[in-house]
Design an enzyme around this catalytic site. Structure first.
Site, PDB file in Angstrom:
ATOM      1  N   HIS A   1       0.770  -1.146   0.085  1.00 34.89           N
ATOM      2  CA  HIS A   1      -0.007  -0.122  -0.099  1.00 34.89           C
ATOM      3  C   HIS A   1       0.736   1.339  -0.041  1.00 34.89           C
ATOM      4  O   HIS A   1       0.639   2.219  -0.906  1.00 34.89           O
ATOM      5  CB  HIS A   1      -1.042   0.021   1.178  1.00 34.89           C
TER       6      HIS A   1
ATOM      7  N   HIS B   1       3.817   7.277   5.487  1.00 36.11           N
ATOM      8  CA  HIS B   1       2.357   7.939   6.268  1.00 36.11           C
ATOM      9  C   HIS B   1       1.754   7.088   6.993  1.00 36.11           C
ATOM     10  O   HIS B   1       0.922   7.730   7.934  1.00 36.11           O
ATOM     11  CB  HIS B   1       1.414   8.333   4.698  1.00 36.11           C
TER      12      HIS B   1
ATOM     13  N   GLU C   1       0.776   5.802  12.716  1.00 40.01           N
ATOM     14  CA  GLU C   1      -0.564   5.439  13.241  1.00 40.01           C
ATOM     15  C   GLU C   1      -0.446   3.762  13.219  1.00 40.01           C
ATOM     16  O   GLU C   1      -1.520   3.559  14.059  1.00 40.01           O
ATOM     17  CB  GLU C   1      -1.529   5.792  11.936  1.00 40.01           C
ATOM     18  N   ASP C   2       0.167   3.165  12.627  1.00 44.04           N
ATOM     19  CA  ASP C   2      -0.056   1.734  12.869  1.00 44.04           C
ATOM     20  C   ASP C   2       1.013   0.819  13.266  1.00 44.04           C
ATOM     21  O   ASP C   2       0.986  -0.489  13.303  1.00 44.04           O
ATOM     22  CB  ASP C   2      -0.409   1.183  11.137  1.00 44.04           C
TER      23      ASP C   2
ATOM     24  N   ASP D   1      -3.342   8.389  -1.123  1.00 43.69           N
ATOM     25  CA  ASP D   1      -3.503   7.219  -0.296  1.00 43.69           C
ATOM     26  C   ASP D   1      -5.018   7.016  -0.222  1.00 43.69           C
ATOM     27  O   ASP D   1      -5.260   5.548  -0.625  1.00 43.69           O
ATOM     28  CB  ASP D   1      -3.326   7.742   1.366  1.00 43.69           C
TER      29      ASP D   1
ATOM     30  N   ASP E   1     -24.500  17.233 -22.336  1.00 43.72           N
ATOM     31  CA  ASP E   1     -23.210  17.171 -22.574  1.00 43.72           C
ATOM     32  C   ASP E   1     -22.774  15.686 -22.232  1.00 43.72           C
ATOM     33  O   ASP E   1     -21.468  15.524 -21.506  1.00 43.72           O
ATOM     34  CB  ASP E   1     -22.367  18.100 -21.460  1.00 43.72           C
TER      35      ASP E   1
END
Length: 751
Positions: A69, A93, A97-98, A160, A280
């Site tokens: 990921h 990133h 957090e993880d 992400d 359109d």
């Protein structure tokens, strides 16, 4: 002691041959070298190895190694031509957090810029919040603040989100819906505000696929069934346009495109039309070399085919707030088909597709857009306006309003352009000019004529605001203003005035009840009173007085805590507005809805969280149904009104956070809730029979039904009130109705 980076090579073994994660990373390096041949990628590899070490053993819901990921996020950033710092942040990133990594560790290993981005992207999971909604709101607030300092924060977040949306099918239905809704309500609009047309389009279509699978399939089938004929038509038109432009000496390249599924869906819902009526659906894009040739090309198109009145838009002379520039026109083709033509320069096309990301690609040495870039200015204003919004739910709802794409271009009498959301009013216009103009607004002229302040503004309106010194905004304005700037300014003034009244009422109410019960309130020390206020969650006694004035608590509840020996629980408490022992009533004091020991009135299926002695009733404007998210609002003298969070009146009522109260569904029951729905259909025999069959299959009672034909739109409208048990049953009914051939839209109506 060796540093983390020094030990990294020893602690991470060499990847096995044909390792997909390592292979993907090597492809990333090759991709970057194509557009950044001189950059040193040592720091990027270090970030990859660092992230890989800490994500080791973690798996995604798809069963793939988690590290795939972050590497894919970096790939998406490379496709956007972002810089190395952004891609390092992309790889890292999720580590804070993880995993066990801290922001401080990231700062030490990779520097301040990368750490700032990673911190801005890290959700507030470890702090204590009263609900998941509060946590989500505060995480967004944190991300917005980080975006103002470094726009790369949102670029990484969008990358992400794109990868998460591409792999959303592996999650359970509930999480799928939550993430898809958040994407379509928050992230796609952010991409739009940053001018990133390609990213916005992909996010919207992916979210739409999961939120409305039936509608998505239907629209895709309609587009597919016309693909061959559309392609033939576009090729024919393209050749004709190329020939005409060549004759006039206008250099151009021409692309054809079919409108995206979500855009078609929005148009069908908004205008209650069929796919055949979308002007359109097909578009031709002419990309030329100069602004002069854009206008010359428009002349060629209008000379060749008849333009549709009201469909010509000039976004070159008046660009959209996200700096999008193009000429748009809709014309009737050679066989009677309508199609759209967009005309722009190469530079305009690049900005339309890539938006703010274009800065990294073409302006080396600059860290993104200039500070005064219009696409960043809206973000700065947004953060400034939202700073004072304390309530997380209110923050989220006003954030969604602010992200709503601007539609209306209005003018001051001197010709200054004021861009506002669709259906904005003269009040929004006044506050957009200046807060003082908004506060003292007493009237408005639109195109020289006086209009009501709630009138929606239209493109091209010239608006003049009439003011009167000393005038204050009305609470009624909250029911129709569209911008959060106007809403927050109005709330601030009303809240201050209401609070002063509530404090005065609450104090008189407490003193009167103390005299009736013989409690010597004057003997209580300031410290004692503050301790009681603290037990209710308030830092000052004034806050508790205000809560008493609003009717959140009864005076006896407070006096029991101040003087427990003097107040007995069984003493009956009179209505606060009634006179006691010959004393005059206190005007305006709120009546506690019900007292301990007496039967509870009102709506027994809902209760106030943590309290059993307050009258609760469902608001008539929205009639919330079981399973819906609900919110309570303390009303003067009537108890707690419970609204659906989707109710259009919630925003105008919740101007004062102190009057909001937590409510919940009390018990499972077979209660039936009346719900009004309106169905827009094709006008054909048998439609009503099919609709009522759906209700019959679900054993649903119809309270009322009215059907009529709309001749101007070649369709019919059926409005009915039906009984439903809960939100799930309503969704099931709506979904079944939408599957009926010829049903254009089904909406729930609020009073």
């Amino acid at each position: 002691m060796p540093s983390e980076s020094a030990s990294l090579s020893e602690s991470v073994p060499e990847p096995p041959p044909h390792d997909p994660v390592d292979q993907l990373y090597r492809e990333l390096e090759l991709k970057i070298r194509e557009y950044r041949p001189k950059d040193d990628l040592t720091a990027l590899e270090k970030a990859f190895r660092f992230a890989r070490k800490y994500h080791e053993g973690q798996m995604r819901d798809s069963g793939e190694p988690y590290m795939l990921h972050p590497v894919m996020v970096a790939h998406i950033l490379a496709d956007m031509r972002m810089d190395i710092v952004a891609m390092e942040a992309g790889l890292l990133h999720d580590v804070v957090e993880d995993t066990s990594v801290t922001v401080e560790q990231v700062r030490k290993e990779f520097g301040e810029e990368v750490a700032r981005c990673v911190d801005g992207l890290t959700k507030l999971t470890k702090l204590d919040f009263s609900s998941a909604e509060d946590r989500q709101a505060e995480s967004f607030r944190k991300m917005m603040l980080a975006m103002v300092e470094d726009i790369r924060v949102i670029m990484v977040k969008l990358a992400d989100r794109i990868h998460n949306m591409r792999t959303l099918g592996y999650l359970d239905p509930e999480r799928r819906e939550r993430i898809a809704r958040e994407t379509i309500e928050i992230y796609a609009p952010i991409a739009h505000r940053l001018g990133m047309g390609k990213v916005r389009g992909e996010l919207e279509d992916l979210a739409f696929q999961h939120l409305e699978p039936d509608a998505y399939r239907e629209i895709l089938e309609a587009i597919e069934s016309r693909r061959h004929s559309n392609q033939e038509f576009l090729n024919e038109i393209k050749q004709a346009v190329e020939s005409e432009l060549r004759r006039e000496g206008i250099p151009a390249r021409i692309d054809g495109r079919v409108k995206r599924p979500y855009s078609v869906f929005q148009k069908l819902r908004r205008q209650k039309i069929t796919v055949d009526q979308v002007y359109d659906l097909m578009a031709l894009r002419i990309i030329t070399d100069s602004v002069k040739n854009c206008y010359a090309g428009l002349g060629v198109i209008h000379n060749k085919w008849r333009p549709i009145p009201g469909r010509i838009k000039d976004f070159i002379s008046i660009p959209r707030p996200n700096l999008y520039q193009s000429l748009h026109t809709s014309v009737v083709g050679p066989h009677g088909q309508t199609f759209e033509v967009q005309i722009r320069t190469e530079e305009m096309h690049r900005i339309a597709e890539e938006g703010i990301a274009a800065h990294w690609k073409y302006k080396e040495g600059r860290k993104g857009p200039a500070a005064d870039d219009q696409r960043i200015a809206w973000l700065r204003h947004l953060v400034e306006w939202q700073r004072d919004v304390q309530d997380p739910a209110e923050f989220m709802s006003t954030l969604k309003v602010d992200l709503y794409p601007e539609e209306v271009y209005t003018f001051t009498p001197r010709g200054k352009v004021i861009v506002l959301p669709r259906d904005a009013t003269p009040i929004d216009f006044a506050y957009a000019i200046h807060s003082d103009v908004g506060q003292t607004c007493v009237g408005a002229k639109v195109n020289g004529r006086i209009v009501p302040l709630r009138s929606p503004l239209r493109n091209g309106d010239v608006v003049e605001i009439m003011t009167q010194p000393g005038h204050e905004p009305s609470k009624d304005w909250l029911a129709f203003v569209k911008t959060s700037r106007a809403r927050n300014k109005i709330k601030h003034v009303i809240n201050a005035s209401e609070r002063i009244k509530a404090i005065e009422i609450g104090q008189k109410y407490l003193e009167k009840e103390a005299r009736r019960l013989g409690v010597a309130l004057g003997k209580a020390t300031k410290g004692d009173l503050e301790e009681v206020a603290s037990s209710y969650g308030y830092s000052k006694m004034e806050d508790l007085y205000a809560a008493l004035g609003y009717g959140k608590f009864s005076a006896r509840q407070v006096l029991v805590k101040i003087a427990p020996d003097a107040v007995k629980d069984e003493s009956p408490e009179p209505k606060p507005g009634a006179s006691v022992a010959g004393e005059p009533a206190v005007a305006g004091v709120t009546q506690p809805a019900s007292m301990p020991g007496r039967p509870r009135d009102g709506d027994a299926v809902i209760k106030v969280r943590g309290m059993d002695d307050l009258l609760v009733y469902r608001a008539k404007c929205c009639n919330p149904i079981r399973g819906e998210a609900i919110v309570g609002y303390v009303t003067r003298g009537k108890g707690v009104a419970v609204h659906s969070k989707m109710c259009p009146n919630v925003q105008s009522l919740m101007y004062d956070v102190e009057r909001k109260i937590e409510v919940e569904w009390a018990r499972a029951a077979e209660d039936a809730f009346p719900v009004r729905i309106v169905i827009h259909t094709d006008d054909r025999p048998g439609m009503l029979n099919q609709l009522t069959s759906v209700l019959s299959d679900e054993n649903t009672n119809i309270r009322s039904l009215e059907a009529k034909t709309e001749h101007d739109q070649d369709g019919g409208v059926v409005e009915m009130t039906v009984d439903v048990r809960d939100k799930k049953q309503l969704e099931k009914l709506v979904s079944a109705m939408r599957r009926i051939s010829g049903v254009r839209d089904v909406e729930r109506l609020f009073n």
